[in-house]
Design a protein around this motif. Sequence first.
Motif, PDB file in Angstrom:
ATOM      1  N   LEU A  65      30.164  22.436 -23.800  1.00 46.82           N
ATOM      2  CA  LEU A  65      30.199  21.619 -22.592  1.00 46.82           C
ATOM      3  C   LEU A  65      30.315  22.486 -21.348  1.00 46.82           C
ATOM      4  O   LEU A  65      30.881  23.580 -21.394  1.00 46.82           O
ATOM      5  CB  LEU A  65      31.393  20.654 -22.625  1.00 46.82           C
ATOM      6  N   GLY A 120      26.497  20.481 -24.990  1.00 51.27           N
ATOM      7  CA  GLY A 120      27.331  19.444 -25.599  1.00 51.27           C
ATOM      8  C   GLY A 120      26.846  18.034 -25.379  1.00 51.27           C
ATOM      9  O   GLY A 120      27.591  17.072 -25.579  1.00 51.27           O
ATOM     10  N   HIS A 121      25.595  17.876 -24.941  1.00 54.11           N
ATOM     11  CA  HIS A 121      25.107  16.541 -24.600  1.00 54.11           C
ATOM     12  C   HIS A 121      24.655  15.772 -25.829  1.00 54.11           C
ATOM     13  O   HIS A 121      24.341  16.337 -26.879  1.00 54.11           O
ATOM     14  CB  HIS A 121      23.954  16.643 -23.603  1.00 54.11           C
ATOM     15  N   GLU A 122      24.650  14.466 -25.683  1.00 53.13           N
ATOM     16  CA  GLU A 122      24.170  13.565 -26.732  1.00 53.13           C
ATOM     17  C   GLU A 122      22.788  14.017 -27.192  1.00 53.13           C
ATOM     18  O   GLU A 122      21.870  14.160 -26.371  1.00 53.13           O
ATOM     19  CB  GLU A 122      24.088  12.141 -26.177  1.00 53.13           C
ATOM     20  N   CYS A 124      21.826  18.152 -20.685  1.00 53.11           N
ATOM     21  CA  CYS A 124      20.643  18.670 -21.369  1.00 53.11           C
ATOM     22  C   CYS A 124      19.581  18.931 -20.297  1.00 53.11           C
ATOM     23  O   CYS A 124      19.393  18.098 -19.397  1.00 53.11           O
ATOM     24  CB  CYS A 124      20.121  17.667 -22.395  1.00 53.11           C
ATOM     25  N   ARG A 130      23.786  21.924 -29.924  1.00 49.68           N
ATOM     26  CA  ARG A 130      24.566  21.104 -29.006  1.00 49.68           C
ATOM     27  C   ARG A 130      25.074  21.930 -27.831  1.00 49.68           C
ATOM     28  O   ARG A 130      25.144  21.453 -26.717  1.00 49.68           O
ATOM     29  CB  ARG A 130      25.756  20.462 -29.751  1.00 49.68           C
ATOM     30  N   ASN A 136      27.080  25.861 -15.335  1.00 55.28           N
ATOM     31  CA  ASN A 136      28.350  26.031 -16.033  1.00 55.28           C
ATOM     32  C   ASN A 136      29.355  26.777 -15.168  1.00 55.28           C
ATOM     33  O   ASN A 136      30.543  26.425 -15.121  1.00 55.28           O
ATOM     34  CB  ASN A 136      28.118  26.783 -17.346  1.00 55.28           C
ATOM     35  N   THR A 152      28.723  17.001 -19.909  1.00 55.97           N
ATOM     36  CA  THR A 152      27.692  17.366 -20.880  1.00 55.97           C
ATOM     37  C   THR A 152      26.343  17.316 -20.173  1.00 55.97           C
ATOM     38  O   THR A 152      26.159  16.559 -19.213  1.00 55.97           O
ATOM     39  CB  THR A 152      27.674  16.412 -22.085  1.00 55.97           C
ATOM     40  N   THR A 178      20.945  22.634 -24.462  1.00 57.87           N
ATOM     41  CA  THR A 178      21.930  21.563 -24.309  1.00 57.87           C
ATOM     42  C   THR A 178      23.332  22.139 -24.134  1.00 57.87           C
ATOM     43  O   THR A 178      23.653  23.203 -24.662  1.00 57.87           O
ATOM     44  CB  THR A 178      21.938  20.613 -25.528  1.00 57.87           C
TER      45      THR A 178
END
Length: 335
Positions: free
Chosen positions: A247, A224-226, A207, A244, A191, A205, A222
């Motif tokens: 991001l 913000g990933h699917e 994970c 979630r 990040n 995004t 995670t």
Amino acid sequence: MGFWKTNVPKYKDIIRKYIIDKDENVLYQAQKLSRKLIEHQIAPEEVISLHKSIMMEGNYPAGKIIDSFDVLLEVMMGYGLAYREHQSLRTEQLALRNEIEVAASMQETLLRTSIPSVSGVDIGAISVPARKMNGDYFHFVSDEDYRVGIAIADVIGKGIPAALSMSMIKYAMDSLPEEDYSPGSVLKSLNRVVEQNVDPSMFITMCYGTYDAKTHQFCYATAGHEPGFFYKAKNKEYIDFCGRGLLLGINKNTEYKEYEVRIELGDMIILMSDGVTECRTDDGFIERDDLTSYIDQYIHLPAQEIVNNVYKDLERLQDFELRDDFTLIILKRIN
């Protein structure tokens, strides 16, 4: 039809004036008409056919017909210029395409990862770009303690900028200290890298999870990933990932919460990019149950065959035209 109705009389008038007076200014009018013809995508053979019909209708003597070719030549010169511009643009396009091919090949080499062989675990992965460059990224890390690290990331965007961002994520992961591969720490470190180096208009995004083949625990975080799924073989049900997270690149001080789940015999960890869950048909996006039903059809197969078959089915569903990068990873406990 309206264009011809307006401009055929103009062309007739240009020819008539020129063969009578041979006024050079009339040829300038032919140039302007040429630009209009090209703008309206009138083919050059149509102009020649029109010229021929005008001269035949006028019953002009041979000398006047020859003079009229000056007008036709002036009009055709405009087509010649347009053709040369087209060829120039085509050459530039081919050069750009070649550069993209080279960049795509380099990206494939840079992001290449191998599926680890870990006792008691079956892993399958597939990643297919919607265009030449891939905005998805996945990576495996394994160690001597029977732990497998799985990373999957997605840039919100496509093309070369997304591909460059994925390359940066890969090398940032390679530079992380080996002693600390806990999911929360990995996302926290990445990040900061993204926040400092990626354009604010782009978002990533991700994970990241680790599976311990000794304890059969899967720990993940995670950004913000699917959300992925856990398939619980005992109840034959799919359970969504928890959390979630924010991001990557939004706030450099973000902390990423870790979650843990035990993987029993026959259970599966299913990770994906939004190119899987946002598969679109004429009726809209597929539903979660649609996706899990595709997985159910092949659940008895090895993990690699499952992901390959699901990809083929969803590709067929979209008439073999991916609208987004597609990445699907399955880890199945087999012992």
